[in-house]
Design an enzyme around this catalytic site. Structure first.
Site, PDB file in Angstrom:
ATOM      1  CD  GLU A   1      -2.395  -4.606  -6.707  1.00 44.08           C
ATOM      2  OE1 GLU A   1      -2.047  -3.815  -7.027  1.00 44.08           O
ATOM      3  OE2 GLU A   1      -2.744  -4.689  -5.592  1.00 44.08           O
TER       4      GLU A   1
ATOM      5  CD  GLU B   1      -6.942   3.686  -2.182  1.00 40.08           C
ATOM      6  OE1 GLU B   1      -6.191   3.107  -1.713  1.00 40.08           O
ATOM      7  OE2 GLU B   1      -6.967   2.272  -3.598  1.00 40.08           O
TER       8      GLU B   1
ATOM      9  CE  LYS C   1      -1.827   3.316  -3.945  1.00 40.23           C
ATOM     10  NZ  LYS C   1      -1.930   2.332  -5.002  1.00 40.23           N
TER      11      LYS C   1
ATOM     12  CD  GLU D   1       0.844   3.878  -7.597  1.00 42.73           C
ATOM     13  OE1 GLU D   1       0.281   3.648  -6.754  1.00 42.73           O
ATOM     14  OE2 GLU D   1       2.060   3.258  -8.523  1.00 42.73           O
TER      15      GLU D   1
END
Length: 403
Positions: free
Chosen positions: A267, A321, A324, A330
């Site tokens: 990541e 997203e 999250k 985030e």
């Protein structure tokens, strides 16, 4: 007879050229396909998006059967993940065998599962003590199950680690693991060395900059031109923080007696939006970071410590997203919005220049015209010229050689 012989020789020459024409100088980077959103594209449409972008590697955070089925016969390599909560159960070899039989075996080889991440950032999880005791035994059980089912040759088992496992990371040569994780880390590294699996790290220069914006150069963390830093011990020059972080992990492994294990970045990314206290989380910085990162990937770069070993990287993330938890950042790491439109121009489609057609959504992605691309093209051309030279010589020898 002479004419047919010459035709045969020409065919040999053309076949040689065709073989060399398959030589490609760039391997696509990977991307993290998270699914913590209630408005994301269906897996089949996600595959279409990845295919249009020529992305050939993706990571998911579970073993979602819809994704595994949709990605069948696509050629996209998948890293699947075992959730942290499952580690205790999968320490049991029989339970691990049942898990592989249920979650892996039904989908391969049609779906190209290349690796299994056993947990994610286990060393820094809130329930670290219990999870650490379970980690390596669970990995051994999964590896044993893969071997029993004849799947171990194509699927590697590892676990992504946060850089928080490092006690020291600056300069890179001072890299060392925290004392409290060193024992289990040694067991993990022994497993990886034995199975020839990579050491995965989740590395985010963004966090370092956010915490110390007055001490860390923004250009240094964004891969922009800068003076960089020289490691006082190795004398190696670093012009970006990500490569320094990777090399710090390599030095940390060496301090525990492990050399030669490949480090891959599972990541890395940059948020395009954040809360008021999340300094640097802007759309502009996110675009610059990921665009420059992809240029480095186009150049097949390694780190200063391992310049000849291409650093494999999975960008975080494919989508923003909305489910999250945590701060605003985030939910804003995605290169794309949930509906598949771009969050910002990053140039991802130019990882491949072989496609002659593009969809509307990918046609507008900006061109990559960096010096790194030019360097990669030059290296490719040099290799191609060498191949042509060999073919020409071979052709001349065959044409002059009597049968």
């Amino acid at each position: 007879m002479e004419i047919s012989s010459r035709i045969a020789r020409i065919n040999v020459f053309l076949l040689c050229l065709l073989c060399f024409s398959e030589f490609q100088g760039v391997t696509s980077l990977g991307i993290n396909y998270g699914q913590l959103g209630n408005n994301l594209l269906e897996p089949e449409k996600v595959l279409d998006l990845l295919s249009s972008l020529k992305v050939t590697k993706a990571r998911i955070y579970d073993t979602n059967p819809q994704v595994l089925t949709a990605f069948a016969n696509s050629g996209v390599e998948l890293m699947v993940t075992i959730e942290n909560a499952m580690l205790g159960q999968l320490m049991n070899p029989q339970a691990a065998l049942q898990w592989v039989n249920a979650h892996i075996k039904p989908y391969v080889p049609a779906t190209k599962i290349s690796s299994i991440a056993v947990g994610n950032e286990v060393f820094t999880d809130d329930d670290t003590t219990v999870l650490l005791d379970n980690l390596v035994p669970a990995m051994v059980s999964i590896q044993t199950a893969l071997t029993q089912l004849g799947l171990d040759s194509n699927i590697k088992v590892s676990t992504p680690c946060s850089l928080a496992v490092l006690e020291e990371s600056y300069p890179p040569s001072a890299g060392s693991f925290k004392t409290e994780v060193a024992g289990v880390m040694s067991q993990l590294l022994q497993f990886l060395q034995t199975t020839k699996a990579p050491f995965w790290i989740n590395a985010y220069p963004y966090f370092a900059y956010k915490d110390s914006p007055n001490k860390i150069s923004l250009d240094y963390v964004l891969f922009n031109p800068n003076s960089g830093m020289i490691d006082p011990y190795t004398k190696l020059h670093y012009d970006n923080m990500l490569y320094a972080q990777v090399d710090a992990a390599i030095f940390a492994m060496a301090r525990l007696g492990f050399n030669g294990i490949e480090v891959k970045v599972s990541e890395t990314g940059w948020p395009s939006k954040g809360d008021a206290n999340e300094i640097g989380a802007t759309l502009q910085n996110a675009a610059i970071y990921n665009r420059n990162l992809m240029r480095r990937q186009l150049a097949n770069e390694g780190t200063p410590l391992r310049p000849r070993m291409r650093l494999e990287i999975y960008v975080f993330a494919l989508f923003n997203e909305n489910m999250k938890p945590g701060p605003t950042s985030e939910r804003n790491y995605g290169l794309f919005q949930p509906d598949g439109t771009m969050a910002y121009n990053v140039g991802l489609s130019d990882l491949s220049t072989t496609s002659t057609t593009s969809s509307t959504s990918t046609a507008s992605i900006s061109d990559l015209t960096s010096s790194a691309t030019k360097s990669t093209t030059m290296d490719f051309h040099q290799s191609w010229v060498s191949c042509i030279f060999v073919c020409v010589v071979t052709f001349q020898v065959y044409m002059r050689r009597p049968f």
